[in-house]
Design a protein around this motif. Structure first.
Motif, short mmCIF file in Angstrom:
data_model
loop_
_atom_site.label_atom_id
_atom_site.label_comp_id
_atom_site.label_asym_id
_atom_site.label_seq_id
_atom_site.Cartn_x
_atom_site.Cartn_y
_atom_site.Cartn_z
N GLN A 161 0.81 -1.22 0.00
CA GLN A 161 0.00 0.00 0.00
C GLN A 161 0.84 1.26 0.00
O GLN A 161 0.44 2.29 -0.56
N ILE A 234 -2.11 12.02 -5.00
CA ILE A 234 -1.31 10.95 -4.38
C ILE A 234 0.12 11.45 -4.23
O ILE A 234 0.77 11.81 -5.21
N GLU A 249 4.81 5.32 -3.03
CA GLU A 249 3.61 6.00 -2.54
C GLU A 249 3.68 6.23 -1.04
O GLU A 249 4.08 5.35 -0.27
N GLY A 251 0.99 8.69 0.57
CA GLY A 251 -0.37 8.88 1.04
C GLY A 251 -1.17 9.79 0.13
O GLY A 251 -0.75 10.09 -1.00
N SER A 272 -0.99 5.91 3.17
CA SER A 272 -1.63 4.82 2.42
C SER A 272 -1.49 3.48 3.14
O SER A 272 -2.36 2.61 3.04
#
Length: 292
Positions: A161, A234, A249, A251, A272
């Motif tokens: 994630q 993002i 990534e 968040g 995330s």
């Protein structure tokens, strides 16, 4: 005198013969076909039946008691076996659920690594989380890879994630990961993260250097007023700074506000990654690290 003894002897013989004849007569009467028994038979039968009833009831009660005691023992053993069977069943169900959950996570991890192969040249080493720090002011986890596995300090760590932290201590067979939820601009354990917006890499930039524990949000600062960052963008690592690789990534932007002195803006970023249920994580090896 002799005559008296003789008379008494004959009398006994006479009584014996009379008794024998009476007994044979009674037997003969008993064997005759009658519609109803005689009153002596009724009396004797009722007497015997009443006596048997007196004896049978307590004997039956005692026999029933011991029978029930025996059944209780059988029920106890049967209940014990059923409890053991149920415990084994519950254990097997829990184990099956755990295996299914782990299988789903590993499938997701495999799909993640396959996706990443087409995006960058990084190598992703999967590790299992073996411990979590209970200290709310020093959030860290322990993983089952260490120096023997080629793990080094300052390697970035993530889940499928998003980014979760960096390796801050390495031991022969395990390592400690400092989580980004421990970010503090005054902390020496964790450095700020250079960040940008996916798809706006050329027009957006900021530094994530704090985590708001009350709001559960990362704080991105030093955002220029003309920056194109906006809500629902993002946020990813920019690759600047030499620690966090590019494009990981972090968040999603939840809000943007004017900074303390009005010269720059700040943004709240919702991470995330789920920091509450960390089971497997990925250590990111960049090409320059691999070549050392």
């Amino acid at each position: 005198m002799f005559t008296l003894f003789r008379f008494l002897g004959n009398k006994r013989l006479f009584i014996l013969l009379f008794s024998l004849i009476f007994f044979i007569g009674v037997m003969g009467i008993s064997f005759l076909k009658r519609e109803s028994p005689t009153w002596p038979e009724k009396f004797i039968s009722d007497t015997i039946g009443w006596t048997q009833g007196l004896v049978y009831k307590p004997v039956s009660a005692v026999a029933g008691f011991f029978s029930n005691v025996s059944q209780i023992g059988d029920w106890y053993e049967e209940n014990k076996v059923l409890k053991q069977t149920l415990a084994h069943y519950a254990k097997d169900v829990a184990r099956l659920n755990a295996l299914e959950s782990e299988n789903e996570r590993l499938k997701e991890a495999l799909a993640f690594t396959e996706r990443q192969k087409s995006k960058d040249d990084y190598t992703y080493r999967i590790a299992r989380v073996v411990a979590t720090s209970p200290d709310a002011y020093n959030r860290s986890i322990k993983i089952d890879l260490g120096e023997k596995d080629g793990i080094k300090e300052n390697m970035a760590v993530m889940t499928p994630q998003g980014l979760i932290g960096i390796i801050n201590r390495v031991f022969p067979f395990h390592s400690n990961v400092q989580l980004i939820t421990d970010l503090n601009n005054q902390s020496i354990r964790l450095k700020g993260i250079s960040a940008t917006v996916r798809g706006k890499e050329g027009s957006s930039f900021g530094i994530i250097e704090n985590y708001d524990k009350e709001e559960n949000k990362l704080l991105m600062t030093k955002i220029k007023t003309e920056d194109t960052l906006e809500e629902n963008d993002i946020v990813v690592t920019s690759g600047k700074g030499g620690i966090y690789p590019e494009g990981i990534e972090i968040g999603v932007v939840k809000s943007r506000n004017v900074g303390e002195f009005g010269l720059t803006h700040t943004a709240q970023i919702e991470p995330s990654a789920d920091f509450q249920h960390l089971t497997e994580v990925f250590i990111i090896e960049m090409p320059d690290v691999l070549g050392e």
